[in-house]
Structure formats: structure tokens, C-alpha cells
Design a protein around this motif. Structure first.
Motif, PDB file in Angstrom:
ATOM      1  N   PHE A 197       0.830  -1.201   0.000  1.00  0.00           N
ATOM      2  CA  PHE A 197       0.000   0.000   0.000  1.00  0.00           C
ATOM      3  C   PHE A 197       0.862   1.248   0.000  1.00  0.00           C
ATOM      4  O   PHE A 197       0.532   2.243  -0.632  1.00  0.00           O
ATOM      5  N   VAL A 228       2.092   1.702  -3.500  1.00  0.00           N
ATOM      6  CA  VAL A 228       1.015   2.217  -4.351  1.00  0.00           C
ATOM      7  C   VAL A 228       0.794   3.704  -4.077  1.00  0.00           C
ATOM      8  O   VAL A 228       0.581   4.493  -5.000  1.00  0.00           O
ATOM      9  N   GLN A 229       0.879   4.085  -2.809  1.00  0.00           N
ATOM     10  CA  GLN A 229       0.720   5.501  -2.464  1.00  0.00           C
ATOM     11  C   GLN A 229       1.857   6.327  -3.075  1.00  0.00           C
ATOM     12  O   GLN A 229       1.620   7.403  -3.625  1.00  0.00           O
ATOM     13  N   LEU A 262       3.547   5.524  -5.732  1.00  0.00           N
ATOM     14  CA  LEU A 262       3.291   5.536  -7.172  1.00  0.00           C
ATOM     15  C   LEU A 262       2.237   6.593  -7.508  1.00  0.00           C
ATOM     16  O   LEU A 262       2.386   7.332  -8.481  1.00  0.00           O
ATOM     17  N   GLY A 263       1.192   6.666  -6.714  1.00  0.00           N
ATOM     18  CA  GLY A 263       0.158   7.668  -6.932  1.00  0.00           C
ATOM     19  C   GLY A 263       0.718   9.080  -6.827  1.00  0.00           C
ATOM     20  O   GLY A 263       0.386   9.957  -7.633  1.00  0.00           O
TER      21      GLY A 263
END
Length: 148
Positions: free
Chosen positions: A80, A83-84, A86-87
Motif C-alpha cells: 500500500f 502504491v501511495q 506511485l500515486g
């Protein structure tokens, strides 16, 4: 009256014997009931021991499962967070692209008149070149006619 005392004693003795007989029967019945209760309690104790051991095994398995879930949840935390990140990176790229697009469109608006003039000069140059080519080909064809 002498007869009444021995009869009374005999009746009391008989009543006492009847009382003892029924009391003995009741106590014997109570003994049987208590024996059944003792057997039932022994069976319950055995079953309770089995349930206790199964409960201990189930608790052990539950603890293992909870540890496994915790380990997997901890490993998902890194996913997570990636992913954060990456965002956030995509957001930064989008902002950069937006800024570049704005600069390009601003520059294009400023240079649109210059571009328009360059296109017009280009068209003039192409027209002149085509006319020169036509003139040149006419000149060459007239020279050929002269030499023939």
C-alpha cells in the motif's frame, strides 16, 4: 391399664419398624440416584476433558492464524505504501505535464503571428520556386528547339 402400656409400646415399636423400613427404602433409592449422578458426572468430566483439549488446540490454531494474518497484513502495508508513492509520482508527473503544456500553449500563442508570417513567406518561396522551375523548363525546351 396394665395392658395398655404393653400395647402402646408394641404399637410404637411397630410404627418405628415401619418408619425404619420405609426410611431404608428411601435411602436405598437415594443411593441408586446418587450412583447414577456420580456416573453421569464421571461421563461429563471425561467429555469436559475432551472439550478442554479440543478448545486448547483450537485456541492454538487461532493464535497461529492470527499471527499469519498479522504477517500478511504487515507485508501488505509495504504494498500500500508503494502504491501511495506511485500515486504521488503520477500526480507529480501530471503536474509537470500540465505545466509544460501551459508553457507550450502560451509560447504558441505568442509565436502564432510569427508562425503565420513564416508560413506565408514559405508559400511565397514555394510559389517563386515553382515559377522559376516552369520558366527554366520553358527555357530549356526553347534551347532544344534551337539546336534541333
Amino acid at each position: 391399664m396394665n395392658v395398655l402400656i404393653p400395647i402402646s409400646v408394641a404399637i410404637i415399636a411397630l410404627a418405628f419398624v415401619v418408619l425404619v423400613f420405609f426410611l431404608a427404602r428411601t435411602l436405598k433409592s437415594l443411593q441408586g440416584t446418587l450412583d447414577n449422578v456420580a456416573k453421569t458426572l464421571d461421563g461429563l468430566e471425561t467429555q469436559l476433558n475432551g472439550v478442554t483439549s479440543e478448545t486448547a488446540q483450537l485456541l492454538h490454531k487461532t493464535n497461529k492464524l492470527a499471527e499469519d494474518v498479522q504477517t500478511k497484513a504487515d507485508s501488505l502495508n509495504t504494498v500500500f505504501s508503494a502504491v501511495q508513492d506511485l500515486g504521488s509520482s503520477i500526480h507529480n508527473v501530471n503536474q509537470s505535464v500540465r505545466k509544460v503544456t501551459e508553457k507550450i500553449s502560451t509560447g504558441a500563442e505568442r509565436q502564432s503571428e510569427n508562425i503565420s508570417q513564416v508560413v506565408q513567406w514559405g508559400n511565397v518561396a514555394i510559389n517563386l520556386w515553382e515559377k522559376w522551375k516552369i520558366k527554366k523548363s520553358k527555357l530549356e525546351s526553347s534551347r532544344r528547339k534551337q539546336y534541333q
